[in-house]
Design a protein around this motif. Structure first.
Motif, PDB file in Angstrom:
ATOM      1  N   PRO A 157       0.882  -1.033   0.059  1.00  0.00           N
ATOM      2  CA  PRO A 157      -0.077   0.030   0.097  1.00  0.00           C
ATOM      3  C   PRO A 157       0.888   1.148   0.103  1.00  0.00           C
ATOM      4  N   GLY A 158       0.560   2.109  -0.595  1.00  0.00           N
ATOM      5  CA  GLY A 158       1.253   3.626  -1.117  1.00  0.00           C
ATOM      6  C   GLY A 158       2.121   3.792  -2.152  1.00  0.00           C
ATOM      7  N   VAL A 159       2.664   2.338  -2.697  1.00  0.00           N
ATOM      8  CA  VAL A 159       3.377   2.527  -3.733  1.00  0.00           C
ATOM      9  C   VAL A 159       2.955   1.819  -5.092  1.00  0.00           C
ATOM     10  N   ALA A 160       3.500   2.188  -6.188  1.00  0.00           N
ATOM     11  CA  ALA A 160       3.174   1.548  -7.484  1.00  0.00           C
ATOM     12  C   ALA A 160       4.435   1.111  -8.353  1.00  0.00           C
ATOM     13  N   VAL A 161       4.106   0.031  -9.015  1.00  0.00           N
ATOM     14  CA  VAL A 161       5.220  -0.567  -9.832  1.00  0.00           C
ATOM     15  C   VAL A 161       4.721  -0.449 -11.284  1.00  0.00           C
TER      16      VAL A 161
END
Length: 341
Positions: A255-259
């Motif tokens: 949660p809180g990051v994206a790839v």
């Protein structure tokens, strides 16, 4: 940064070669990477060790002091490491299996495979940032197996008695704050990413930062990198919206990051499984390799961004660990997917 034995080896290698270029070749490093490491060592010790000119590198009086001490220390340390490795092998026999790993998604699968095939073994593990240090441990008999990794142009050196098998080559992806505008894109250009502040790993753990910098240089721009961190701390900086970074394709989003994939797949990472050819795992190496490859496939499916990328790039995403592509004394090969345009 604390002074380590490998730093003394670097200093002695430069002194023996008489130039940073020749020393870099003997150490299997790039000349800029070696030069940067030397500057860090000099800053740590508090003096300039070499007069660097076009004709070569000549030790300064301060450098002669350091080199003399290093040459006095290293033989004793090397002897200690060799003696303790022999003593450990003699006392442990085949009942003790020591496994090492860099930061990669394969350690758990390796431990499960060894535990299933050798259930009576006393199984332990330890992690290090540097794959070369783990490779040295394998060659010296201080480890029986290890998960390693490298990048194109930074292939790990060969070590006598160590078998290295490629599990897979995978692209390096972008790691962004979940609310970042770039996450609306299916893939992100490296040029767009270079417009942001970056969080990067420290330069002395392995050569990842050096590899990132070399590829960014091809875009004629160095990233602004005000944040130096690794692991959980790096993720927290990205999650806070302070910076972007890069990650392995098998990184599992939290949660809180994206790839997101990078357009054109400019950066790559190779997962490697290695073991001591004279150790207790040699007899079951084929089955261990098969199980670790299966584990890697499972890890791929747990990363949504990578799963999508693999659907679009089926040939490039095929694992290569089912057959040996590198053993001690043979040169590594790269699949077509590693060729950069």
């Amino acid at each position: 940064m604390d002074l380590e034995i490998r730093h003394l080896r670097v200093v002695c290698a430069i002194a023996e070669a008489g130039s940073l270029t020749r020393a870099a070749a003997s150490l299997r490093m790039t000349q800029p990477g070696l030069s940067a490491q030397l500057r860090r060592i000099e800053a740590m010790l508090g003096g300039i060790m070499f007069d660097r000119q076009q004709s070569g590198a000549t030790p300064t009086p301060f450098g002669e002091l350091v080199i003399a001490r290093a040459r006095a220390i290293l033989p004793g340390v090397e002897g200690l490491l060799a003696d303790t490795a022999r003593a450990t092998r003699h006392s442990s026999g085949s009942g003790r299996i020591r496994v090492g790993s860099v930061g990669a998604p394969l350690l758990g699968h390796l431990l499960l495979a060894v535990g299933a095939l050798l259930p009576e073994a006393d199984l332990t593990s330890r992690c290090r940032y540097s794959p070369v240090a783990l490779l040295d441990d394998l060659a010296a008999g201080r480890l029986e197996a290890a998960v390693l990794g490298d990048h194109p142009g930074q292939e790990l050196p060969q070590r006598k008695g160590v078998a290295c098998h490629t599990i897979a080559d995978e692209p390096v992806f972008a790691l962004l704050p979940a609310a970042h505008p770039l996450t609306a894109q299916d893939e992100i250009s490296l040029a767009d990413l270079l417009e942001e502040d970056w969080a990067v790993p420290r330069p002395d753990g392995d050569r990842t930062r050096e590899y990132w910098a070399s590829l960014c240089a091809s875009a004629d721009r160095a990233p602004s990198a005000p944040y130096e961190a690794e692991g959980r701390q790096l993720i927290e900086i990205v999650r806070a919206g302070l910076a972007v970074s890069l990650c392995q394709a098998t990184f599992i989003e939290v949660p809180g990051v994206a790839v997101r994939p990078l357009a054109g797949n400019p950066l790559w990472y190779r997962h490697i499984l290695a073991w001591h050819q004279g150790g207790p795992l040699a007899a079951v190496s084929t089955e261990i390799l098969r199980r670790v490859v299966d584990g890697y496939q499972a890890a791929c499916s747990e990363s949504p961004a990578y799963a999508r990328w693999r659907e679009l790039n089926p040939r490039a995403a095929r694992p290569r660990g089912c057959t040996a592509d590198r053993q001690a004394g043979t040169a590594p090969t790269r699949p077509p997917s590693m060729t950069r345009s």
